[in-house]
Design a protein around this motif. Structure first.
Motif, mmCIF file in Angstrom:
data_model
loop_
_atom_site.group_PDB
_atom_site.id
_atom_site.type_symbol
_atom_site.label_atom_id
_atom_site.label_comp_id
_atom_site.label_asym_id
_atom_site.label_seq_id
_atom_site.Cartn_x
_atom_site.Cartn_y
_atom_site.Cartn_z
ATOM 1 N N VAL A 44 0.841 -1.204 0.000
ATOM 2 C CA VAL A 44 0.000 0.000 0.000
ATOM 3 C C VAL A 44 0.875 1.252 0.000
ATOM 4 O O VAL A 44 0.591 2.223 -0.717
ATOM 5 N N ASP A 45 1.945 1.232 0.765
ATOM 6 C CA ASP A 45 2.866 2.368 0.774
ATOM 7 C C ASP A 45 3.476 2.577 -0.609
ATOM 8 O O ASP A 45 3.634 3.718 -1.066
ATOM 9 N N PHE A 46 3.850 1.483 -1.256
ATOM 10 C CA PHE A 46 4.452 1.572 -2.585
ATOM 11 C C PHE A 46 3.437 2.083 -3.603
ATOM 12 O O PHE A 46 3.741 2.956 -4.433
ATOM 13 N N ILE A 47 2.222 1.539 -3.547
ATOM 14 C CA ILE A 47 1.176 1.904 -4.502
ATOM 15 C C ILE A 47 0.737 3.347 -4.298
ATOM 16 O O ILE A 47 0.421 4.066 -5.248
ATOM 17 N N GLY A 48 0.724 3.766 -3.041
ATOM 18 C CA GLY A 48 0.267 5.108 -2.736
ATOM 19 C C GLY A 48 -1.233 5.206 -2.606
ATOM 20 O O GLY A 48 -1.807 6.312 -2.656
ATOM 21 N N ALA A 49 -1.890 4.063 -2.430
ATOM 22 C CA ALA A 49 -3.346 4.039 -2.305
ATOM 23 C C ALA A 49 -3.753 2.677 -1.759
ATOM 24 O O ALA A 49 -2.976 1.727 -1.774
ATOM 25 N N GLY A 50 -4.983 2.602 -1.283
ATOM 26 C CA GLY A 50 -5.512 1.336 -0.823
ATOM 27 C C GLY A 50 -5.399 1.141 0.673
ATOM 28 O O GLY A 50 -4.818 1.971 1.391
ATOM 29 N N THR A 51 -5.944 0.007 1.122
ATOM 30 C CA THR A 51 -5.934 -0.358 2.536
ATOM 31 C C THR A 51 -5.430 -1.783 2.674
ATOM 32 O O THR A 51 -5.944 -2.682 1.991
ATOM 33 N N PRO A 52 -4.445 -2.030 3.536
ATOM 34 C CA PRO A 52 -3.956 -3.412 3.685
ATOM 35 C C PRO A 52 -5.000 -4.296 4.349
ATOM 36 O O PRO A 52 -5.741 -3.866 5.235
ATOM 37 N N ALA A 53 -5.081 -5.543 3.912
ATOM 38 C CA ALA A 53 -6.021 -6.510 4.466
ATOM 39 C C ALA A 53 -5.259 -7.643 5.132
ATOM 40 O O ALA A 53 -4.216 -8.090 4.633
#
Length: 281
Positions: A44-53
């Protein structure tokens, strides 16, 4: 709002494509599931978006599901998604070059539209891939409805699209193996043969380099028939026979490889002659 995207599998491919889709606005990245929560958080940090599951149950609904998992896990992960989430009308795709969208039959049975998107490049450095992805070819196949949604997203990140016959997906992937992996094997055999002839390894590479590079350039500039040169192209099968004996005497494995390549090259030369391409001097 752009279509929402859940990502399962946050290795190099999942991370690179996730960053590209998020940055382009092609998809709204939501849940990211990896082999561990730590890995998902890093993705998520790399992508710059989203929420970890932390698990499959933590993933919410999404318009699109990307399964960027190893080939042998695609079917099982797909079944797990179909068992835990409503997929009617959703698009589910995987990123394998070797397996077709039929691997996603579990999702299709649950009402999803299945597809396969295979970016044809190395993902060893996902940050580099995300930086210079524009122009990358992607082999695509699947349900028309799935491709209707995925194709604009791929074009938005700079992809070039190559429709693939799903029934020939394994042959399609083998093409990449021939063009890359087996090319290395052939060149390795050439270098070892130079060394066997008494040439130091470092010098062998310099002898082979211009020959190999010019040949590759000719193949892509002129086509394989016109690029073909050497004894088979000239019809000098006596030389081919002598080389076959000599190579087999030096290395049995290389001898088998030489014989197989000679047979294939005879067929290529026949195509050359049928097109009436001038033979090399």
């Amino acid at each position: 709002m752009p279509p929402s995207l859940n990502i399962i599998g946050a290795g190099h491919v999942g991370r690179a494509l996730g960053r590209l889709f998020a940055a382009s606005g092609a998809f709204e990245v939501r849940g990211v599931l990896a082999t561990s929560f730590v890995s998902a958080s890093e993705a998520v940090d790399f992508i710059g978006a989203g929420t970890p599951a932390a698990g499959m149950a933590d993933l919410g609904p999404a318009d699109v599901w990307m399964l960027a998992v190893p080939d042998d896990q695609i079917a099982a992960v797909c079944e797990a998604v179909a068992a835990s989430h409503a997929l009617v009308g959703a698009v589910v795709f995987h990123c394998s070059g070797a397996k077709s969208s039929a691997e996603l039959s579990g999702a299709a049975s649950a009402g999803a539209l299945a597809a396969s998107i295979h970016p044809i490049r190395s993902f060893a450095d996902p940050a580099r891939v995300a930086q210079d992805f524009a122009g990358t070819w992607c082999g695509i196949e699947g349900a028309p409805g799935a491709l209707a949604l995925l194709e604009p997203a791929l074009l938005a990140i700079g992809a070039r699209l190559a429709p693939v016959d799903a029934a020939a997906k394994t042959v399609y992937h083998a093409a990449a193996v021939f063009a890359s992996n087996y090319l290395v094997t052939v060149l390795d055999t050439a270098l070892r043969a130079y060394v066997a002839a008494g040439i130091p390894e470092a010098d062998a590479r310099e002898l082979a380099r211009p020959l190999a590079m010019e040949t590759l350039e000719n193949v892509f500039r002129l086509g394989p028939e016109a690029a073909l040169s050497g004894p088979v192209a000239r019809g000098d099968m006596a030389t081919v026979a002598r080389q076959q004996v000599a190579v087999a005497g030096w290395d049995a494995g290389a001898g088998k490889l030489y014989a197989a390549l000679a047979d294939a090259t005879v067929q290529l030369a026949a195509r050359r002659n049928s097109k009436k391409i001038d033979k090399p001097a």
